[in-house]
Motif scaffolding. Structure first.
Motif, mmCIF file in Angstrom:
data_model
loop_
_atom_site.group_PDB
_atom_site.id
_atom_site.type_symbol
_atom_site.label_atom_id
_atom_site.label_comp_id
_atom_site.label_asym_id
_atom_site.label_seq_id
_atom_site.Cartn_x
_atom_site.Cartn_y
_atom_site.Cartn_z
ATOM 1 N N ARG A 102 -8.864 -6.498 -6.762
ATOM 2 C CA ARG A 102 -8.479 -6.748 -5.369
ATOM 3 C C ARG A 102 -9.667 -7.277 -4.575
ATOM 4 N NH1 ARG A 102 -5.144 -6.215 -8.117
ATOM 5 N NH2 ARG A 102 -3.464 -4.663 -8.254
ATOM 6 N N HIS A 135 -10.222 -3.019 4.638
ATOM 7 C CA HIS A 135 -9.552 -4.061 3.853
ATOM 8 C C HIS A 135 -8.349 -3.435 3.133
ATOM 9 C CE1 HIS A 135 -12.661 -7.140 4.403
ATOM 10 N NE2 HIS A 135 -13.568 -6.186 4.205
ATOM 11 N N GLU A 137 -10.057 -10.879 -5.290
ATOM 12 C CA GLU A 137 -8.997 -11.658 -4.654
ATOM 13 C C GLU A 137 -9.349 -12.038 -3.223
ATOM 14 O OE1 GLU A 137 -5.336 -9.541 -4.780
ATOM 15 O OE2 GLU A 137 -5.275 -9.419 -6.969
ATOM 16 N N ILE A 138 -9.967 -11.115 -2.498
ATOM 17 C CA ILE A 138 -10.269 -11.377 -1.085
ATOM 18 C C ILE A 138 -11.709 -11.835 -0.876
ATOM 19 C CG2 ILE A 138 -8.502 -9.760 -0.300
ATOM 20 C CD1 ILE A 138 -10.670 -7.719 0.294
ATOM 21 N N ALA A 153 -8.420 -2.145 -11.078
ATOM 22 C CA ALA A 153 -7.543 -2.811 -10.123
ATOM 23 C C ALA A 153 -8.247 -3.020 -8.792
ATOM 24 C CB ALA A 153 -6.262 -2.008 -9.936
ATOM 25 N N THR A 154 -9.054 -2.057 -8.386
ATOM 26 C CA THR A 154 -9.796 -2.191 -7.135
ATOM 27 C C THR A 154 -10.808 -3.327 -7.228
ATOM 28 O OG1 THR A 154 -9.517 0.181 -6.751
ATOM 29 C CG2 THR A 154 -11.205 -0.954 -5.448
ATOM 30 N N VAL A 188 0.876 -1.186 0.000
ATOM 31 C CA VAL A 188 0.000 0.000 0.000
ATOM 32 C C VAL A 188 0.904 1.224 0.000
ATOM 33 C CG1 VAL A 188 -1.821 1.251 1.192
ATOM 34 C CG2 VAL A 188 -1.787 -1.252 1.246
ATOM 35 N N ARG A 191 -6.077 -4.637 1.394
ATOM 36 C CA ARG A 191 -5.768 -5.182 0.062
ATOM 37 C C ARG A 191 -6.397 -4.352 -1.059
ATOM 38 N NH1 ARG A 191 -1.980 -6.869 -2.907
ATOM 39 N NH2 ARG A 191 -2.623 -8.195 -4.639
ATOM 40 N N LEU A 192 -7.485 -3.665 -0.771
ATOM 41 C CA LEU A 192 -8.133 -2.846 -1.805
ATOM 42 C C LEU A 192 -7.283 -1.651 -2.213
ATOM 43 C CD1 LEU A 192 -11.867 -2.743 -0.684
ATOM 44 C CD2 LEU A 192 -10.788 -4.278 -2.309
ATOM 45 N N ALA A 208 -3.807 -1.904 -2.274
ATOM 46 C CA ALA A 208 -2.468 -2.443 -2.521
ATOM 47 C C ALA A 208 -2.197 -2.612 -4.016
ATOM 48 C CB ALA A 208 -2.306 -3.789 -1.826
ATOM 49 N N ASP A 209 -0.955 -2.333 -4.407
ATOM 50 C CA ASP A 209 -0.509 -2.539 -5.791
ATOM 51 C C ASP A 209 -1.416 -1.834 -6.793
ATOM 52 O OD1 ASP A 209 1.670 -4.241 -5.011
ATOM 53 O OD2 ASP A 209 0.225 -5.865 -4.737
ATOM 54 N N ILE A 210 -1.746 -0.585 -6.497
ATOM 55 C CA ILE A 210 -2.580 0.237 -7.372
ATOM 56 C C ILE A 210 -1.714 1.334 -7.995
ATOM 57 C CG2 ILE A 210 -4.580 1.753 -7.534
ATOM 58 C CD1 ILE A 210 -5.484 -0.950 -6.690
#
Length: 247
Positions: free
Chosen positions: A193, A172, A196-197, A189-190, A102, A174-175, A177-179
């Motif tokens: 994510r 969360h 993914e979860i 991308a969101t 993040v 992860r939402l 992350a890597d954006i």
């Protein structure tokens, strides 16, 4: 002043606009040209006033608390004069611990969500500061969806591939992350994510943000959505100034 975690807000949804103090040369720089830096700062201030006013309007129909998620620390006195009365503050400068993936603006968004949830709200939304005409009903819809039983996220995408709102019942990470922030892939991308979860993602009607000359022209021409009185007043002043300049 922000509210504390014992304020009895368990049945409310916090909505926080991502706010920076309007400053010439540092606000809405992608609108220069056609605007001057001073004009862009003036419009930025109007956007904040209207967006927070819109949140408070939505709070008349749903259990919503308005926030400005501001940065940097110490900028409170520069931000508060441009907010609608009744708006609380939450720091969102990316200074709190976050997972390594993040980064950048994602850290600010995550901090804002965590901060609002920590005040005792059942849900929290981060909202763009570039959407002064967003229909109030979309804010109301966001809150009602999030306050219904079950974990979920709410996403409102923009025409340019970003999003104007992201609402959560839990932070969360992860939402965020890597954006690749400030690109046309943010909303996609969101969504990825969330898959993914295994998080249910409810999508709202798309809207447009005002961050370049084309979208500024669209804002000036249309009359849909929230009335945005502060923004309309600034646009009228800018139009008058332009007409007064000799050809």
């Amino acid at each position: 002043m922000a509210l504390g975690p014992t304020s009895g807000l368990a049945a409310t949804c916090a909505i926080g606009v991502m706010a920076k103090a309007p400053r010439s040369g540092r606000s809405k720089t992608r609108l220069c040209p056609p605007l001057t830096p001073d004009q862009a700062a003036l419009l930025s201030a109007a956007f904040l006033r209207d967006t927070t006013g819109n949140i408070l309007e939505a709070a008349r129909a749903a259990p919503i608390t308005a926030y400005a998620a501001y940065a940097p620390r110490g900028a409170e006195t520069l931000v508060v004069p441009h907010l609608a009365v009744g708006t609380d503050l939450v720091l969102a400068d990316g200074s709190t611990p976050a997972p390594a993936a993040v980064e950048g603006f994602g850290r600010c968004l995550l901090q804002a969500v965590e901060g609002m949830l920590a005040h005792g709200h059942a849900a929290a939304c981060v909202l763009s500061s570039d959407i002064p005409t967003l229909p109030t009903r979309l804010l109301i819809q966001s809150a009602r969806l999030l306050l219904a039983p079950g974990d979920r996220a709410v996403l409102g995408a923009c025409d340019d591939g970003g999003y104007y709102i992201l609402g959560l019942k839990r932070a969360h990470a992860r939402l965020f992350a890597d954006i690749a922030w400030s690109t046309g892939t943010v909303a996609a991308a969101t969504r990825a994510r969330a898959r993914e979860i295994g998080l249910d993602l409810v999508e709202l009607e798309p809207w447009y943000d005002v961050d370049d000359a084309a979208s500024l022209a669209r804002l000036s021409a249309d009359r849909v959505g929230y009335a945005a009185p502060a923004t309309r007043a600034v646009l009228a002043r800018l139009a008058q100034a332009s007409e007064a300049v000799p050809a």
